[in-house]
Structure formats: structure tokens, C-alpha cells
Design an enzyme around this catalytic site. Sequence first.
Site, PDB file in Angstrom:
ATOM      1  N   THR A   1     -57.853 151.642 158.132  1.00 42.72           N
ATOM      2  CA  THR A   1     -57.870 152.531 156.980  1.00 42.72           C
ATOM      3  C   THR A   1     -56.451 152.806 156.528  1.00 42.72           C
ATOM      4  O   THR A   1     -55.551 152.951 157.368  1.00 42.72           O
ATOM      5  CB  THR A   1     -58.572 153.863 157.306  1.00 42.72           C
ATOM      6  OG1 THR A   1     -58.312 154.810 156.266  1.00 42.72           O
ATOM      7  CG2 THR A   1     -58.094 154.456 158.614  1.00 42.72           C
TER       8      THR A   1
ATOM      9  N   ARG B   1     -33.012 136.352 155.328  1.00 36.70           N
ATOM     10  CA  ARG B   1     -32.127 137.503 155.538  1.00 36.70           C
ATOM     11  C   ARG B   1     -32.065 138.411 154.320  1.00 36.70           C
ATOM     12  O   ARG B   1     -31.577 139.533 154.405  1.00 36.70           O
ATOM     13  CB  ARG B   1     -30.705 137.024 155.830  1.00 36.70           C
ATOM     14  CG  ARG B   1     -30.505 136.382 157.173  1.00 36.70           C
ATOM     15  CD  ARG B   1     -29.017 136.274 157.482  1.00 36.70           C
ATOM     16  NE  ARG B   1     -28.780 135.525 158.706  1.00 36.70           N
ATOM     17  CZ  ARG B   1     -28.837 136.052 159.923  1.00 36.70           C
ATOM     18  NH1 ARG B   1     -29.130 137.333 160.066  1.00 36.70           N
ATOM     19  NH2 ARG B   1     -28.600 135.315 160.987  1.00 36.70           N
TER      20      ARG B   1
ATOM     21  N   HIS C   1     -31.538 131.025 154.519  1.00 41.22           N
ATOM     22  CA  HIS C   1     -31.048 132.406 154.443  1.00 41.22           C
ATOM     23  C   HIS C   1     -31.871 133.309 153.540  1.00 41.22           C
ATOM     24  O   HIS C   1     -31.576 134.503 153.442  1.00 41.22           O
ATOM     25  CB  HIS C   1     -29.582 132.412 154.005  1.00 41.22           C
ATOM     26  CG  HIS C   1     -28.654 132.056 155.125  1.00 41.22           C
ATOM     27  ND1 HIS C   1     -28.506 130.769 155.575  1.00 41.22           N
ATOM     28  CD2 HIS C   1     -27.866 132.832 155.927  1.00 41.22           C
ATOM     29  CE1 HIS C   1     -27.646 130.750 156.584  1.00 41.22           C
ATOM     30  NE2 HIS C   1     -27.246 131.980 156.821  1.00 41.22           N
TER      31      HIS C   1
ATOM     32  N   MET D   1     -36.013 130.557 160.771  1.00 39.59           N
ATOM     33  CA  MET D   1     -34.891 130.819 161.663  1.00 39.59           C
ATOM     34  C   MET D   1     -35.367 131.148 163.081  1.00 39.59           C
ATOM     35  O   MET D   1     -36.511 131.549 163.279  1.00 39.59           O
ATOM     36  CB  MET D   1     -34.039 131.963 161.115  1.00 39.59           C
ATOM     37  CG  MET D   1     -33.185 131.559 159.931  1.00 39.59           C
ATOM     38  SD  MET D   1     -32.051 132.882 159.444  1.00 39.59           S
ATOM     39  CE  MET D   1     -31.015 132.008 158.268  1.00 39.59           C
TER      40      MET D   1
ATOM     41  N   ARG E   1     -52.294 118.968 150.736  1.00 35.80           N
ATOM     42  CA  ARG E   1     -51.053 118.590 151.379  1.00 35.80           C
ATOM     43  C   ARG E   1     -50.900 119.251 152.744  1.00 35.80           C
ATOM     44  O   ARG E   1     -51.524 120.265 153.052  1.00 35.80           O
ATOM     45  CB  ARG E   1     -49.856 118.984 150.505  1.00 35.80           C
ATOM     46  CG  ARG E   1     -49.634 118.053 149.332  1.00 35.80           C
ATOM     47  CD  ARG E   1     -48.427 118.477 148.514  1.00 35.80           C
ATOM     48  NE  ARG E   1     -48.176 117.504 147.461  1.00 35.80           N
ATOM     49  CZ  ARG E   1     -47.721 117.793 146.251  1.00 35.80           C
ATOM     50  NH1 ARG E   1     -47.482 119.047 145.925  1.00 35.80           N
ATOM     51  NH2 ARG E   1     -47.493 116.845 145.361  1.00 35.80           N
TER      52      ARG E   1
ATOM     53  N   ASN F   1     -56.051 157.857 159.835  1.00 31.87           N
ATOM     54  CA  ASN F   1     -56.581 159.146 160.292  1.00 31.87           C
ATOM     55  C   ASN F   1     -57.680 159.020 161.347  1.00 31.87           C
ATOM     56  O   ASN F   1     -58.466 159.941 161.542  1.00 31.87           O
ATOM     57  CB  ASN F   1     -57.121 159.943 159.103  1.00 31.87           C
ATOM     58  CG  ASN F   1     -58.308 159.256 158.425  1.00 31.87           C
ATOM     59  OD1 ASN F   1     -58.475 158.047 158.521  1.00 31.87           O
ATOM     60  ND2 ASN F   1     -59.117 160.033 157.726  1.00 31.87           N
TER      61      ASN F   1
ATOM     62  N   MET G   1     -54.392 151.309 144.007  1.00 28.94           N
ATOM     63  CA  MET G   1     -53.479 150.195 144.251  1.00 28.94           C
ATOM     64  C   MET G   1     -52.991 150.203 145.700  1.00 28.94           C
ATOM     65  O   MET G   1     -52.591 149.170 146.239  1.00 28.94           O
ATOM     66  CB  MET G   1     -52.286 150.252 143.295  1.00 28.94           C
ATOM     67  CG  MET G   1     -51.348 151.420 143.504  1.00 28.94           C
ATOM     68  SD  MET G   1     -49.987 151.459 142.340  1.00 28.94           S
ATOM     69  CE  MET G   1     -49.039 150.048 142.854  1.00 28.94           C
TER      70      MET G   1
ATOM     71  N   CYS H   1     -15.398 138.205 164.001  1.00 32.15           N
ATOM     72  CA  CYS H   1     -14.014 138.621 164.243  1.00 32.15           C
ATOM     73  C   CYS H   1     -13.468 137.977 165.520  1.00 32.15           C
ATOM     74  O   CYS H   1     -13.854 138.363 166.632  1.00 32.15           O
ATOM     75  CB  CYS H   1     -13.926 140.141 164.336  1.00 32.15           C
ATOM     76  SG  CYS H   1     -12.260 140.760 164.641  1.00 32.15           S
TER      77      CYS H   1
ATOM     78  N   ASP I   1     -33.997 137.746 164.133  1.00 37.19           N
ATOM     79  CA  ASP I   1     -34.677 136.864 165.085  1.00 37.19           C
ATOM     80  C   ASP I   1     -35.522 137.602 166.109  1.00 37.19           C
ATOM     81  O   ASP I   1     -36.328 136.989 166.795  1.00 37.19           O
ATOM     82  CB  ASP I   1     -33.651 136.002 165.840  1.00 37.19           C
ATOM     83  CG  ASP I   1     -32.928 135.026 164.924  1.00 37.19           C
ATOM     84  OD1 ASP I   1     -33.491 134.689 163.874  1.00 37.19           O
ATOM     85  OD2 ASP I   1     -31.807 134.620 165.263  1.00 37.19           O
TER      86      ASP I   1
END
EC number: 2.7.1.11
Length: 847
Positions: free
Chosen positions: A595, A368, A365, A275, A268, A599, A729, A156, A233
Amino acid sequence: MHKDEFHLKFFMCVIQSRQLVRTRQRTAGEASTSSTFIPKTDTLKSLDTTDDPDTVGSIPIFKTEWIMTHEEHHAAKTLGIGKAIAVLTSGGDAQGMNAAVRAVVRVGIFTGARVFFVHEGYQGLVDGGDHIREATWESVSMMLQLGGTVIGSARCKDFREREGRLRAAYNLVKRGITNLCVIGGDGSLTGADTFRSEWSDLLSDLQKAGKITDEEATKSSYLNIVGLVGSIDNDFCGTDMTIGTDSALHRIIEIVDAITTTAQSHQRTFVLEVMGRHCGYLALVTSLSCGADWVFIPECPPDDDWEEHLCRRLSETRTRGSRLNIIIVAEGAIDKNGKPITSEDIKNLVVKRLGYDTRVTVLGHVQRGGTPSAFDRILGSRMGVEAVMALLEGTPDTPACVVSLSGNQAVRLPLMECVQVTKDVTKAMDDKKFDEAMKLRGRSFMNNWEVYKLLAHVRPPVSKSGSHTVAVMNVGAPAAGMNAAVRSTVRIGLIQGNRVLVVHDGFEGLAKGQIEEAGWSYVGGWTGQGGSKLGTKRTLPKKSFEQISANITKFNIQGLVIIGGFEAYTGGLELMEGRKQFDELCIPFVVIPATVSNNVPGSDFSIGADTALNTICTTCDRIKQSAAGTKRRVFIIETMGGYCGYLATMAGLAAGADAAYIFEEPFTIRDLQANVEHLVQKMKTTVKRGLVLRNEKCNENYTTDFIFNLYSEEGKGIFDSRKNVLGHMQQGGSPTPFDRNFATKMGAKAMNWMSGKIKESYRNGRIFANTPDSGCVLGMRKRALLFQPVTELKDQTDFEHRIPKEQWWLKLRPILKILAKYEIDLDTSDHAHLEHISRKRSGEAGV
């Protein structure tokens, strides 16, 4: 009483009371009826744990009664009456901003204040009209899992001019808004401070122009400003982490892990640009988290002969058997003369001098975007709550402040002090005073850099003459990040000239002699791998002291690094006890907490807990999305953690749960019924879904099946219920950036301590350590990494339930309930107090 019999009797009571409950619901109307969901001790003040911010403190574990007096409820609900708060997001967007906006809105409404969205940042503040709209409770639903900022952000130019700020002041005064929460970077926060300093003059001009009345000017005589730093950043001095940084690291690491597989296939070299125009935090932590061969950051340009050094480093890595090279470049990377170092420059150098197949990936980007991490959701929520409290407590004499994170503590710092130090960093780099720039970034940043340099740039010594022998092992259940800790421990040990052994299958392997020597390449590529490469078991050492002692002598083990959970801690206690019988056990050892349950006494965080938390959040997001499609559905999710409710509580806060049942806060039949009633009322709104989390051992009678059956029965005709047990999982998957970074630094710190302790314990030609401080837990407590003797932690441990007696995160549970619209009392006794950045910096953890 048998469980089945208990369940049958309970359901008989429930069915008999159904008609009474529904009668109550009809008479209650649309209002939320559950005012019983509040942790209540003998007096609410027992929650008060105000500590000196630079000391390690604790909170009392409390027995919970869900009772609230009328006076307490009234005080909490009237804190913001007659006040109005506006919230805006400005500058670059960052994941987690929505969590902060949601918290500001809901806590503001909870206190009785009116809360307004300012859409499109400062531009919306200047333009007014529909850009400033009053927020409702439901208007911030389903925001937590969204990236970016749903209320918009814009650069702005108008606000930079006084005329623009005059229009902004007019728009606020006309709505009676005298409290402004700004979420953005240093530029946005500087603008807010300028606005506040001019406020009186702006009001005077508006009065003279006849645009506002004397009464309006009197009511709006001062403007309170609180800033929350939203920037991927992490370039704002005064806070350990800014909102969005952790999520950006998640995006980067996901890409690095994906690139690693293709790079290995074709041998490679990849140059990745991330960023960070003026700050190398993302590049530095990414390098630590993926074990990159080289990193370029603006705060510390490479030496003049960096081209030769880089090529030698890459060549040596290939010689040791690696099939790939990873180079991380911050977009603002420069040499010591201030000349930019670009990713293309590096690619051309590697191709020309080494002939390696080299590719460049500029992430841009994508960093972000995406879903915010669990850390950013919790950070945003905590900061949002603190911002509201800071605004409502503000006076004309209160300076504009920024809410920051230090360790696991929320702190308030003078806004302009932080902005000034942030500008000082940039000026130091412009003046080529790079050492000063590093210091201004803080001890945490410097420590990251020092650990990275050790692990990546130091050649491992060839000779180990005169070295000590240190063994590394995993104990307990697997946790993501264990391998990163082992890698760091092994390599730092080798750099120090030690002989490092790895023990397979925990104490059982130590007893059976499953021990081998580890070289530099042995742990290559371990940072990003989940589980435990060494193997881990829950076996404790006590029954095998004789065999363990024999192997300690056989392999000449002089120090032990134990990476694991509660079993690692109890195993350490047994080793201390065994020293009375076996002199061989008189060697230094250190326990690194790892863990998913978080705990282990002596540490606020454990390696692996963040990864598990993100796994739960991802699952909950998908489940909530499913519920949003089907409508009127409540999901009951069971999380791991044993008796520790950390995962259930923090996942509840991060996923926006309606309730989270844990062992530490006992609950009764009445509480279960109140939660059902709460969800019944929620289904009458536009938010027709529910999420309930249950810690696996919160109550032996109120099982997941029982709660599911209760909700199903009570919700008939109003909502459907589903259940999901997440299971193992939560222990799997690749470690998050936080766990990789945390594990790497914990391993390095543990090995540095070990080397010093071995030298200290050298007596009469052998190692003999029998003092309490020779067997420690390395843990993070508030703002510091501390070595605490395991014997001193015994009094802080509930051994029956395998949890610490005092747990810091219990203080966050009221926030969870307020954000879920339970009418409870918000304890304000432990809210942050204003500090100065110089004091905060001197007390940093340096982790």
C-alpha cells in the site's frame, strides 16, 4: 460546529491578531522566531526508545504539544559550541552526497558548531586557501535534488604522501577544525583513518617547524573522523545500502524499461553492461528488478559450461512465447579462471549459436548522473545527522567510525573493520574463493542471489502430482510492485511443484469464483508493471464467508497469499474469526503488505510506498523549481496516506519541506501561525520559496483549502501561495527498483513459508490450520523479515484511523524540522551506538 462556521470564526481571530503578529515580526528582526515547532510529550525522555540493535523495537506514539523549555532548547543549541566540523566528498561522486552535506552543515550549525566545506575532496584539504570555506545555512539550499556533489570531488595523489597530509593537518589546525566528516568509498575512508592515526605526529612536526603554536596544538590535540559511504556500487561491507546505490538503480531500470519495449518490437536480445568492477550488486538487483534471463557478477562466476546453459536458457524463454531476452553483465564479470567475460563476448556467442538479433548497451557514467532518489536523499540526510552526533560525542579514545544502514536502523561501525572486510572480499575473488566472497558480502547479497537463481535458472517442473494448491490475490487499493509480488509468488510456487491459482478482484472475486490457474508464462513481464494486473477491491470477506468457503472447496485451495494494504490485514483478521463457523477457512494464509500509505501493522515498509514517495518528490522538485523562478511563493501540497503521515513526513524530508502536517502529531492554531511567521522570516533571506506538505486526513477542520487560505491571507504582501492535490498519481507509475526487489523477495519468502505451513497443517488426509501462527503478516521490522500472527497485531492497531499505534518514522520528524531551521530540541537518546561488524552481520535481515 459546522466546518464553514469554524473557518469563519478562525479567520476573524486571525484578522484581529494580524497587527499584533506584524508588530512582533518587526521587533524580532531577521532571526527565526518559531521556537514552538517541537514534538513535546509529558517529558522529552519519553521519546527514548533505545533498543538492543538486534531486536525488534518500537516507539511510543505521543500526543504532541508544541512547547519547549528554555533548558532543553539551550542544551540542543550549545552541543557544538566551540567546535568546528569540516565535510568533504572524495572519490567517485554519487547521488545523495549533497543531501548528506546539507544535513551535516545544518545540524552542525544547529548545535552551535562552525561548519566548513572542503572543496575538491582531499586535494582541497591539502591546498587549503579558498578550498576550505565556512558554510552557512543558506549555502546548502536547493542541494537536495542535485546529483553528484556540489562541493566537488577529486582523486588526490598528494594526500597519499605524508607531506600532503602534513599540509592538510596545518590547514585544519589553523581553522580550529578537529572534526572531519568524509563522504566517499573505502579508499577515501582508509585515507581518513591513516590521517587520524598520524595526527599527533603531524602536530608535533608542525610545532617543531614553528608553523603552529603550542596553544593551537593543544586545542587540536585529537582529530575525530566519521565516514559516510558514498558509492553507487554498494561495494562497502557493513552497510545494507551506500549513498547513491538506489539512484544508480533508478537510472539503470529506466533504461532497461525503455530497451524492453524496442526489444519486444524486434524480438531482440539485449546485453546490458552496468558498473561494478569488484561488486555485482547493481547487476544482481537489476536482474531481480527486471526479470533478466541471465546475470554475470564477479562474486559468482558461471560454471564451465555456461555458454551452453545460457543458450539453452534463452532458447527456452523464446519457446515459452517471450519476444525478447535481457542479459545483465557487471563490468567486472569473470569466469572461474579469472578471465573477463565481456558484453561483446556474450553478444558474439548468442549471434553465432542462436542467430538472434543481439545488441549491446554499455550504460557507463549515466548511472552516476541525474536526480537522487527519495531513498538516497533520506539516507544521506539521516546519515549526515548521525555523523554530526558521532563527531560531537567523540573522544580521543573513540575509534574512527562509519555510519551505516542496517534494515531501517542507523548503526556505527569501526571504520577499519568495515574496510578490512571489504578488502577481504576482493582478495577472496582474486584467490578464486568465490563462496567465501559471497559470504563476506553478507546474507542480504546471498539472499538476492538465491532468489534470482530460483526465478531465472531453475526449470519449472512439468508434473504437479502430489502438489498443493495455493491461491494468490490482491486486496485494497492498487500499489506499484503488487505485480512483482504476484510474479514471484506464482513462480516460486510452481518451482516447488505446487498448483498456483490467481484470484481476480480480491475477496469479491474469491466469493464469485473469479479464479484461474497460472502457469510460468502467465506472469511473464509483470515485474516492471504498475497497478494490479489481477484487479483489486477493498471488499472484505466477512459478508461472503459462505460463497468463499464453497469456492475454497471447489478449487481445492489449501493456502492463500494475500497481497494488499490495511484491507488485506483486516480481511485476514476476519478470516481468522470465520474459522469458528467455517472449517473451509482453516487454511494457512499470509498477508504481504502492499500500500502507498505504509500503514499495515507489523511492517516498517510496504510495497508501493517507495514508488509513491518518489512520485511526490519528483513533483515537489518541479514545484520548487517553479517557485525559485517566481520568488516569494509558498506551495501547499496534499499527499495521500489516509490517517498515516508516512508519505508526508518522508517526502518532506526528501524534498526539503518547511512543514509537514500529519494526524499523528496534532497541531493547533498557534502552530499554523508559527509556521506562517517562520516563512515570513525565510522570505527575508535569499531563499524566497516555501514548501508545505499536508497529509490528506491530518485534521478534519484544517483542510488543504483552509491552510491555503490562511497562508494566502497571512502572507499578503510578503509571499504568494499555491496549492496542489497530488491525488491518485501517487498510486500509478512503474514500480521503483526498491519496490520491485522488495516485492520479489517478499513473494518468494511468503511462498516458502506457505509450503512449509501447508505440510505442517496436513492432518487426516486434509489441510486443517486453526492455530494463530497459521495466519500471519510478513513484515520487515528493523533488521528482519518476520511472520507475525495477525491476531497478535490487533493490540498494536488503531482500527478507527487504520494505522499502527507505533510507527518508527515518527522519530525522523525532528530531523525534518531542524533541517527546515526550526529551533527545536534534538532527541539524542536513540542515536546509534558503536557495534562491531561481526555482530552486525550476524543480525542482518537477509532481505
